[in-house]
Design an enzyme around this catalytic site. Structure first.
Site, PDB file in Angstrom:
ATOM      1  N   ASP A  46       0.829  -1.205   0.000  1.00 36.20           N
ATOM      2  CA  ASP A  46       0.000   0.000   0.000  1.00 36.20           C
ATOM      3  C   ASP A  46       0.863   1.255   0.000  1.00 36.20           C
ATOM      4  O   ASP A  46       1.789   1.384   0.805  1.00 36.20           O
ATOM      5  CB  ASP A  46      -0.904   0.005   1.235  1.00 36.20           C
ATOM      6  CG  ASP A  46      -1.834   1.199   1.252  1.00 36.20           C
ATOM      7  OD1 ASP A  46      -2.770   1.229   0.424  1.00 36.20           O
ATOM      8  OD2 ASP A  46      -1.629   2.110   2.074  1.00 36.20           O
ATOM      9  N   TYR A  51       2.515  10.590  -0.105  1.00 35.21           N
ATOM     10  CA  TYR A  51       3.205  10.228   1.132  1.00 35.21           C
ATOM     11  C   TYR A  51       4.492  11.030   1.314  1.00 35.21           C
ATOM     12  O   TYR A  51       5.296  11.140   0.389  1.00 35.21           O
ATOM     13  CB  TYR A  51       3.526   8.739   1.141  1.00 35.21           C
ATOM     14  CG  TYR A  51       2.387   7.848   1.599  1.00 35.21           C
ATOM     15  CD1 TYR A  51       1.370   8.340   2.407  1.00 35.21           C
ATOM     16  CD2 TYR A  51       2.341   6.506   1.244  1.00 35.21           C
ATOM     17  CE1 TYR A  51       0.335   7.531   2.827  1.00 35.21           C
ATOM     18  CE2 TYR A  51       1.310   5.684   1.669  1.00 35.21           C
ATOM     19  CZ  TYR A  51       0.311   6.207   2.464  1.00 35.21           C
ATOM     20  OH  TYR A  51      -0.708   5.392   2.889  1.00 35.21           O
ATOM     21  N   GLN A 181     -10.611   2.240   2.977  1.00 37.60           N
ATOM     22  CA  GLN A 181      -9.431   2.302   3.826  1.00 37.60           C
ATOM     23  C   GLN A 181      -9.677   3.377   4.879  1.00 37.60           C
ATOM     24  O   GLN A 181     -10.031   4.510   4.556  1.00 37.60           O
ATOM     25  CB  GLN A 181      -8.174   2.609   3.011  1.00 37.60           C
ATOM     26  CG  GLN A 181      -6.894   2.449   3.812  1.00 37.60           C
ATOM     27  CD  GLN A 181      -5.638   2.609   2.980  1.00 37.60           C
ATOM     28  OE1 GLN A 181      -4.751   3.392   3.325  1.00 37.60           O
ATOM     29  NE2 GLN A 181      -5.535   1.877   1.884  1.00 37.60           N
TER      30      GLN A 181
END
Length: 320
Positions: A46, A51, A181
């Site tokens: 994932d 990020y 999620q």
């Protein structure tokens, strides 16, 4: 390793979270973590476009690290890649843009970084509540067709928006949101855990919706930052003050004692209990684990096959 078959994939019920790969975790260690994960049966990796974007040259580095690893190890066919898009951020400030053109630009960048044409699981990382959900559903369809995703979903969406999106999809013969999620762990949630109103957690509405529709939940922070394992091995008083502030609530301290008791009685690691809360849940779940050290990953992989008693899990169900 436990597995679940969904959407034409046989998915490991432990997924590797890679948010710090290439930034806080250097490439060499990232590669070793990926190696050990796959060697032990894991196949869900994932990541997300944004990020560690706040680190210099951080945007896309997690994806790029995974892409380099897959190319170097010839592992693309051995793993399922889940990535997320639609968000830019500066520290804790998120800027969401779920227009088709923006999603298309981001997915092209993701494919280039990952060195693959097909993304197995594609998720929208945040909700843009000012944008009509019908438009978002249509945009997600176009992206799914372009990247031939096996499953599509959302991250940090509230149950009411998911329900509205899927109602529209059903009426128009479109692919519904299939995967959610969200923050989900054996720890009882408190707002102090994130101090971020754009995140969501597994509340009762979402839990019942996933169960009713046989949908898949991907649990981020499934280990509750290692709170229970560290508290049992080191003592609550010796924990990092920030971790204590976030998680050491009266309810979670009570849960800590229940986990300790169950672990001792059954001769298993607390890590097995924390994992099993997600992987043996009556709602189909994948526990996403993010590790800063190889030893933490080894502990998780060594304790991911234990089956946790169903009745005990129901007793431990977080009041959502």
């Amino acid at each position: 390793m436990k597995y679940i078959e969904k959407y034409g994939m046989k998915l490991s019920k432990i997924g590797l979270g890679t948010g710090r790969f290439g930034t806080r975790i250097e490439e060499e260690i990232s590669f070793e973590m990926l190696d050990r994960f796959v060697e032990n049966g894991g196949n869900v990796i994932d990541t997300a476009r944004n990020y560690y974007e706040w680190v210099e040259n951080g945007r896309g580095i997690s994806e790029k690290t995974i892409g380099k690893w897959m190319a170097k190890r010839c592992r693309r066919s051995d793993v399922y890649i889940s990535t997320k898009g639609g968000v830019r951020n500066e520290n804790i400030n998120f800027f969401v843009n779920l227009s088709y053109n923006n999603l298309l630009d981001e997915i092209e960048q993701s494919r280039e970084a990952l060195q693959t044409d097909n993304i197995d699981i594609y998720l929208l990382h945040r909700d843009e509540q000012e944008r009509h959900v019908e438009e978002i559903v249509e945009n997600l369809q176009k992206i799914q067709e372009k990247i031939k995703a096996k499953a599509i979903g959302v991250c940090n969406w509230k149950a009411e928006r998911v329900m509205k999106a899927n109602k529209y999809a059903k009426l128009h013969g479109l692919i519904p949101i299939q995967i959610i999620q969200t923050w989900w762990s054996i720890a009882a949630y408190t707002p102090d855990m994130w101090n971020d109103p754009t995140t969501t957690y597994m509340d009762q509405n979402m839990y019942e919706y996933l169960k009713k529709h046989n949908m898949l939940g991907m649990a981020y922070t499934s280990q509750a930052k290692g709170f229970f394992q560290k508290a049992i091995s080191e003592g609550v008083d010796n924990l990092d003050p920030f971790l204590k502030k976030r998680i050491a609530t009266p309810e979670n301290l009570e849960r800590l004692e229940r986990i300790r008791e169950y672990s001792n009685k059954n001769g298993i690691s607390p890590t097995a209990v924390v994992n099993g809360y997600i992987t043996d849940n009556e709602v189909d779940g994948i526990a996403l684990v993010s590790c800063s050290k190889l030893e933490q990953l080894y502990d998780i992989l060594e304790n991911c096959d234990v089956i946790i008693n169903e009745d005990w899990l129901k007793e431990m169900a977080v009041e959502k």
